[in-house]
Motif scaffolding. Structure first.
Motif, PDB file in Angstrom:
ATOM      1  N   VAL A 151       0.883  -1.171   0.000  1.00  0.00           N
ATOM      2  CA  VAL A 151       0.000   0.000   0.000  1.00  0.00           C
ATOM      3  C   VAL A 151       0.919   1.219   0.000  1.00  0.00           C
ATOM      4  O   VAL A 151       1.792   1.342   0.864  1.00  0.00           O
ATOM      5  N   ARG A 152       0.722   2.106  -0.957  1.00  0.00           N
ATOM      6  CA  ARG A 152       1.561   3.282  -1.048  1.00  0.00           C
ATOM      7  C   ARG A 152       0.716   4.482  -1.453  1.00  0.00           C
ATOM      8  O   ARG A 152      -0.437   4.343  -1.855  1.00  0.00           O
ATOM      9  N   GLU A 153       1.294   5.653  -1.338  1.00  0.00           N
ATOM     10  CA  GLU A 153       0.556   6.866  -1.669  1.00  0.00           C
ATOM     11  C   GLU A 153       0.282   6.925  -3.164  1.00  0.00           C
ATOM     12  O   GLU A 153       1.129   6.541  -3.988  1.00  0.00           O
ATOM     13  N   ASN A 154      -0.916   7.389  -3.524  1.00  0.00           N
ATOM     14  CA  ASN A 154      -1.300   7.549  -4.920  1.00  0.00           C
ATOM     15  C   ASN A 154      -1.044   9.000  -5.331  1.00  0.00           C
ATOM     16  O   ASN A 154      -1.697   9.928  -4.847  1.00  0.00           O
ATOM     17  N   TYR A 155      -0.095   9.188  -6.226  1.00  0.00           N
ATOM     18  CA  TYR A 155       0.277  10.533  -6.645  1.00  0.00           C
ATOM     19  C   TYR A 155      -0.540  11.031  -7.836  1.00  0.00           C
ATOM     20  O   TYR A 155      -0.405  12.165  -8.260  1.00  0.00           O
ATOM     21  N   ASP A 156      -1.395  10.147  -8.371  1.00  0.00           N
ATOM     22  CA  ASP A 156      -2.256  10.505  -9.500  1.00  0.00           C
ATOM     23  C   ASP A 156      -3.674  10.083  -9.160  1.00  0.00           C
ATOM     24  O   ASP A 156      -4.048   8.929  -9.324  1.00  0.00           O
ATOM     25  N   ALA A 157      -4.488  11.008  -8.675  1.00  0.00           N
ATOM     26  CA  ALA A 157      -5.838  10.687  -8.201  1.00  0.00           C
ATOM     27  C   ALA A 157      -6.746  10.173  -9.308  1.00  0.00           C
ATOM     28  O   ALA A 157      -7.792   9.589  -9.034  1.00  0.00           O
ATOM     29  N   THR A 158      -6.351  10.381 -10.573  1.00  0.00           N
ATOM     30  CA  THR A 158      -7.181   9.902 -11.681  1.00  0.00           C
ATOM     31  C   THR A 158      -6.893   8.447 -12.021  1.00  0.00           C
ATOM     32  O   THR A 158      -7.607   7.853 -12.818  1.00  0.00           O
ATOM     33  N   ASP A 159      -5.849   7.892 -11.439  1.00  0.00           N
ATOM     34  CA  ASP A 159      -5.454   6.505 -11.721  1.00  0.00           C
ATOM     35  C   ASP A 159      -5.535   5.706 -10.426  1.00  0.00           C
ATOM     36  O   ASP A 159      -4.575   5.647  -9.657  1.00  0.00           O
ATOM     37  N   ASP A 160      -6.697   5.103 -10.182  1.00  0.00           N
ATOM     38  CA  ASP A 160      -6.854   4.382  -8.921  1.00  0.00           C
ATOM     39  C   ASP A 160      -6.725   2.880  -9.125  1.00  0.00           C
ATOM     40  O   ASP A 160      -6.719   2.377 -10.250  1.00  0.00           O
ATOM     41  N   THR A 161      -6.605   2.155  -8.022  1.00  0.00           N
ATOM     42  CA  THR A 161      -6.479   0.704  -8.036  1.00  0.00           C
ATOM     43  C   THR A 161      -7.558   0.116  -7.140  1.00  0.00           C
ATOM     44  O   THR A 161      -8.064   0.789  -6.239  1.00  0.00           O
ATOM     45  N   PRO A 162      -7.938  -1.146  -7.366  1.00  0.00           N
ATOM     46  CA  PRO A 162      -8.940  -1.780  -6.493  1.00  0.00           C
ATOM     47  C   PRO A 162      -8.458  -1.811  -5.045  1.00  0.00           C
ATOM     48  O   PRO A 162      -7.295  -2.097  -4.765  1.00  0.00           O
ATOM     49  N   ILE A 163      -9.370  -1.508  -4.123  1.00  0.00           N
ATOM     50  CA  ILE A 163      -9.021  -1.443  -2.703  1.00  0.00           C
ATOM     51  C   ILE A 163      -9.025  -2.839  -2.094  1.00  0.00           C
ATOM     52  O   ILE A 163      -9.948  -3.622  -2.305  1.00  0.00           O
ATOM     53  N   ASP A 164      -7.998  -3.126  -1.334  1.00  0.00           N
ATOM     54  CA  ASP A 164      -7.922  -4.350  -0.545  1.00  0.00           C
ATOM     55  C   ASP A 164      -8.131  -3.947   0.912  1.00  0.00           C
ATOM     56  O   ASP A 164      -7.253  -3.330   1.524  1.00  0.00           O
ATOM     57  N   LEU A 165      -9.299  -4.276   1.485  1.00  0.00           N
ATOM     58  CA  LEU A 165      -9.628  -3.819   2.831  1.00  0.00           C
ATOM     59  C   LEU A 165      -8.667  -4.347   3.887  1.00  0.00           C
ATOM     60  O   LEU A 165      -8.337  -3.650   4.850  1.00  0.00           O
ATOM     61  N   GLU A 166      -8.220  -5.572   3.712  1.00  0.00           N
ATOM     62  CA  GLU A 166      -7.306  -6.136   4.698  1.00  0.00           C
ATOM     63  C   GLU A 166      -5.984  -5.383   4.699  1.00  0.00           C
ATOM     64  O   GLU A 166      -5.437  -5.063   5.756  1.00  0.00           O
ATOM     65  N   ARG A 167      -5.480  -5.081   3.507  1.00  0.00           N
ATOM     66  CA  ARG A 167      -4.233  -4.313   3.434  1.00  0.00           C
ATOM     67  C   ARG A 167      -4.433  -2.873   3.907  1.00  0.00           C
ATOM     68  O   ARG A 167      -3.536  -2.277   4.518  1.00  0.00           O
ATOM     69  N   LEU A 168      -5.605  -2.317   3.629  1.00  0.00           N
ATOM     70  CA  LEU A 168      -5.899  -0.968   4.110  1.00  0.00           C
ATOM     71  C   LEU A 168      -5.877  -0.923   5.635  1.00  0.00           C
ATOM     72  O   LEU A 168      -5.284  -0.021   6.236  1.00  0.00           O
ATOM     73  N   PHE A 169      -6.495  -1.900   6.263  1.00  0.00           N
ATOM     74  CA  PHE A 169      -6.509  -1.961   7.720  1.00  0.00           C
ATOM     75  C   PHE A 169      -5.091  -2.101   8.265  1.00  0.00           C
ATOM     76  O   PHE A 169      -4.694  -1.385   9.187  1.00  0.00           O
ATOM     77  N   ASN A 170      -4.308  -2.991   7.683  1.00  0.00           N
ATOM     78  CA  ASN A 170      -2.936  -3.187   8.147  1.00  0.00           C
ATOM     79  C   ASN A 170      -2.077  -1.947   7.925  1.00  0.00           C
ATOM     80  O   ASN A 170      -1.196  -1.632   8.738  1.00  0.00           O
TER      81      ASN A 170
END
Length: 282
Positions: free
Chosen positions: A245-264
């Motif tokens: 999980v890393r910072e997204n520097y281009d808000a127009t280019d997103d990736t599918p969210i993984d809730l488990e990784r988001l929580f961690n």
């Protein structure tokens, strides 16, 4: 609508379960309340339901104080605890006894939810049901109350994999613009494709409160090679290198969210998470 303003709660003289927590939840959304065991999720749910009283701070649910347990408050909120005290009643008797407390209860919806969960409408004593069957009955009843606020604490505990898929189906269909649903769980993947906003608690404080659309704009969920990028918030080994999980520097280019990784990521890098999401109400 639920507003928590600088809430602190502790049991007796023990350390606080939650401390200085401010949170704003709006109708028309399904919130996933995530946290490790002991993070304070169940206590927070009970505070919202008026079953516990804050040590400090104020809670308002639809402009009412939960601790007062006024009839107008009770008829518009349904709380499903993790462990339900099951009465020695038949399903028909339970519905006849409890449904009058909820003016918008729909018997037709209730029976349809039972059908989706593959349960018969002529169930005998509730106490004779398995844990999973009990959970399905009370989830169905809670949805059929059509209350403005629906709180569910670990509702998927006891459900098998097909039933969890059915749960996501019926809950998503039950959301309306004037209904607020909060689901607490430590089984993060059970909420995939269901919630549209996430709240993360850890170590007595709020780490994240954000819609998933905002999360996808500010964070990326990727797979890197053996070398872990220096700017990651969280990384874990995978078959193809590392899931990061890393910072997204281009808000127009997103990736599918993984809730488990988001929580961690929230647990591992709390300060960076607060920096990336400074506009949330803590």
């Amino acid at each position: 609508m639920i507003n928590l303003d600088n809430i602190t709660f502790r049991y007796g003289h023990k350390p606080p379960v939650v401390q200085g927590l401010s949170l704003h939840l709006r109708p028309g959304h399904i919130y996933g309340l995530l946290g490790s065991n002991g993070a304070g999720k169940s206590s927070l749910m009970r505070l919202m339901a008026g079953l516990l009283y804050p040590t400090d701070g104020q809670i308002r649910v639809n402009e009412r104080e939960p601790r007062r347990r006024e009839p107008a408050f009770l008829e518009d909120l349904f709380f499903l605890p993790e462990e339900v005290d099951v009465p020695a009643l038949t399903l028909a008797k339970y519905v006849a006894t409890m449904s009058p407390f909820y003016p918008r209860f729909s018997d037709g919806q209730f029976r349809n939810y039972l059908k989706v969960f593959q349960l018969p409408a002529d169930i005998g004593k509730l106490s004779d049901l398995s844990l999973g069957q009990r959970k399905k009955v009370f989830i169905s009843f809670g949805l059929a109350t059509n209350t403005g606020v629906l709180l569910m604490d670990e509702p998927t505990n006891g459900l098998d994999i097909p039933s969890k898929a059915q749960f996501r189906k019926v809950v998503s269909a039950a959301l309306t613009d004037d209904r607020l649903i909060v689901i607490s769980t430590h089984q993060v993947r059970d909420l995939d494709t269901l919630i549209d906003s996430v709240v993360v608690l850890n170590d007595h404080e709020l780490l994240l409160n954000a819609p998933l659309e905002q999360v996808s704009q500010r964070l990326r969920f990727e797979t890197s090679g053996r070398d872990i990028p220096a700017d990651v918030l969280y990384a874990e080994p995978s078959l193809r290198g590392h899931a990061v999980v890393r910072e997204n520097y281009d808000a127009t280019d997103d990736t599918p969210i993984d809730l488990e990784r988001l929580f961690n990521a929230a647990i591992s890098s709390p300060q960076r998470m607060k920096t990336l999401f400074p506009d949330q109400k803590r």
